[in-house]
Design a protein around this motif. Structure first.
Motif, PDB file in Angstrom:
ATOM      1  N   UNK A 234       0.832  -1.207   0.000  1.00 54.86           N
ATOM      2  CA  UNK A 234       0.000   0.000   0.000  1.00 54.86           C
ATOM      3  C   UNK A 234       0.864   1.254   0.000  1.00 54.86           C
ATOM      4  N   UNK A 235       2.007   1.183   0.674  1.00 52.41           N
ATOM      5  CA  UNK A 235       2.927   2.316   0.653  1.00 52.41           C
ATOM      6  C   UNK A 235       3.421   2.588  -0.765  1.00 52.41           C
ATOM      7  N   UNK A 236       3.684   1.533  -1.515  1.00 49.15           N
ATOM      8  CA  UNK A 236       4.129   1.703  -2.904  1.00 49.15           C
ATOM      9  C   UNK A 236       3.062   2.400  -3.739  1.00 49.15           C
ATOM     10  N   UNK A 237       1.818   2.019  -3.521  1.00 46.70           N
ATOM     11  CA  UNK A 237       0.731   2.655  -4.282  1.00 46.70           C
ATOM     12  C   UNK A 237       0.599   4.134  -3.913  1.00 46.70           C
ATOM     13  N   UNK A 243       3.686  10.864  -6.604  1.00 45.57           N
ATOM     14  CA  UNK A 243       4.488  11.290  -7.746  1.00 45.57           C
ATOM     15  C   UNK A 243       3.610  11.856  -8.856  1.00 45.57           C
ATOM     16  N   UNK A 244       2.466  11.235  -9.090  1.00 46.79           N
ATOM     17  CA  UNK A 244       1.533  11.751 -10.096  1.00 46.79           C
ATOM     18  C   UNK A 244       1.077  13.163  -9.734  1.00 46.79           C
ATOM     19  N   UNK A 247       3.935  15.729 -10.313  1.00 37.09           N
ATOM     20  CA  UNK A 247       4.095  16.019 -11.737  1.00 37.09           C
ATOM     21  C   UNK A 247       2.963  16.927 -12.229  1.00 37.09           C
ATOM     22  N   UNK A 248       1.751  16.656 -11.752  1.00 38.01           N
ATOM     23  CA  UNK A 248       0.603  17.465 -12.161  1.00 38.01           C
ATOM     24  C   UNK A 248       0.746  18.896 -11.665  1.00 38.01           C
ATOM     25  N   UNK A 249       1.140  19.061 -10.414  1.00 40.98           N
ATOM     26  CA  UNK A 249       1.301  20.420  -9.864  1.00 40.98           C
ATOM     27  C   UNK A 249       2.399  21.173 -10.609  1.00 40.98           C
ATOM     28  N   UNK A 250       3.494  20.509 -10.915  1.00 39.23           N
ATOM     29  CA  UNK A 250       4.581  21.170 -11.639  1.00 39.23           C
ATOM     30  C   UNK A 250       4.121  21.624 -13.019  1.00 39.23           C
ATOM     31  N   UNK A 251       3.379  20.762 -13.719  1.00 40.11           N
ATOM     32  CA  UNK A 251       2.894  21.113 -15.056  1.00 40.11           C
ATOM     33  C   UNK A 251       1.914  22.279 -14.989  1.00 40.11           C
ATOM     34  N   UNK A 252       1.046  22.268 -13.978  1.00 36.19           N
ATOM     35  CA  UNK A 252       0.051  23.330 -13.857  1.00 36.19           C
ATOM     36  C   UNK A 252       0.692  24.664 -13.502  1.00 36.19           C
TER      37      UNK A 252
END
Length: 329
Positions: A234-237, A243-244, A247-252
């Motif tokens: 569950x930690x891996x998930x 990370x998703x 990446x989304x915040x950086x792109x926005x």
């Protein structure tokens, strides 16, 4: 640049403080008309939120798109239904006093990305448009082939119908049949890109909050005499979701600062993908309780489903970014 960053932080922190604890209120507004609280909207207007995009020379705050996106992120965290971002967008082209103080709801009605523009000939509009939670508006700022045009509620040739949405709101469908409209100066095509970024900001906010709710649940829920959040699988998930979101915040944030169509499309794809993945995975990690209406996490999935694709599909924006990039090269 530093001054703008500081202003954006102030907007974000102020909005977070004002909106704290609003989720139960917003939950109760589902499946009601008009779907938001007019008094709360006026409170937001009293804080100056509709003035964010209006230039200082016209009495606004002139803080630009990054501040508007920061506000949208905080609104998304609590699933706020009040159309204050729509008012801010309209006010940047049509700074009506009622729009600025929240007493008059005029919302933007954009043509879909990749779709045909409404015709505008001789001061009359023909075609169709859809606006989320737009049925109670007193007017719409419509994107047409001839630019921006203002249509008032009750105008001849205008038909407004509503479809209920999965999250307890509604989608208003506007049909214009030679409907009288007033031309409004300004670049409404650029405003559509700004609206798309604000939309992505709302999606990012709800996704980040869904992640935080899920993280807290995994720390609290116990199986085999230990928190299920201690299980490595569950930690891996959770790491993948984190990370998703990063990446989304950086792109926005990059798109909000750049003001380029290519970056806007990249951000819409990245944020939409993150919101979809995070909210769906959050339901799975909650187990059966996640599917019940009593669990707040389900509200976030429903909202994400409704918002998905409203400003164009991921496929369209990937192709748009590629086409613009190739043309620039």
């Amino acid at each position: 640049m530093e001054d703008q960053d500081e202003a954006v932080c102030m907007v974000r922190d102020s909005a977070a403080g004002v909106l704290a604890g609003d989720l139960p209120r917003n939950r109760a507004l589902r499946f009601t008309e008009p779907g938001h609280d007019p008094a709360r909207l006026r409170d937001f207007a009293g804080l100056g939120w509709p003035l964010l995009r209006l230039p200082e020379a016209q009495g606004g705050l002139g803080l630009g798109v990054p501040a508007l996106v920061a506000l949208a992120v905080e609104l998304g965290r609590v699933l706020s239904p009040e159309p204050v971002v729509g008012l801010a967008l309209v006010a940047s082209l049509w700074p009506d006093a009622g729009v600025l103080d929240g007493s008059r709801i005029v919302l933007p009605a954009f043509a879909p990305f990749g779709g045909a523009l409404l015709s505008y000939d001789g001061g009359r509009i023909s075609g169709t448009a859809s606006v989320l939670l737009g049925g109670a508006a007193e007017g719409w700022l419509v994107q047409t082939a001839g630019g921006a045009a203002l249509v008032r509620a009750g105008a001849p040739g205008l038909t407004v119908t509503q479809d209920a949405t999965h999250d307890g709101g509604h989608l208003a469908h506007l049909v214009f049949d030679a409907t009288p409209a007033e031309a409004v100066p300004g670049d409404i095509e650029a405003l559509r890109d700004e609206a798309a970024l604000a939309h992505a900001g709302y999606q990012l906010g709800l996704a980040e909050q869904a992640f935080e709710i899920t993280l807290a649940y995994l720390k609290d829920r116990r199986q085999f005499d230990r928190p299920i959040g201690s299980f490595q699988v569950l930690q891996h998930r959770l790491v993948d979701l984190f990370m998703e979101l990063q990446l989304a915040r950086a792109a926005l944030e990059q798109a909000a600062g750049a003001g380029q169509p290519t970056q806007t499309s990249v951000a819409l794809v990245q944020v939409g993908q993150a919101a979809d993945l995070v909210t769906r995975t959050a339901i799975q990690l909650h187990g059966g309780i996640g599917y019940s209406d009593e669990a707040d996490i389900g509200l976030y999935l429903r909202k994400a489903m409704v918002l998905k694709g409203l400003f164009g599909s991921a496929r369209f924006h990937r192709l748009r970014a590629l086409d613009i990039g190739e043309a620039a090269a």
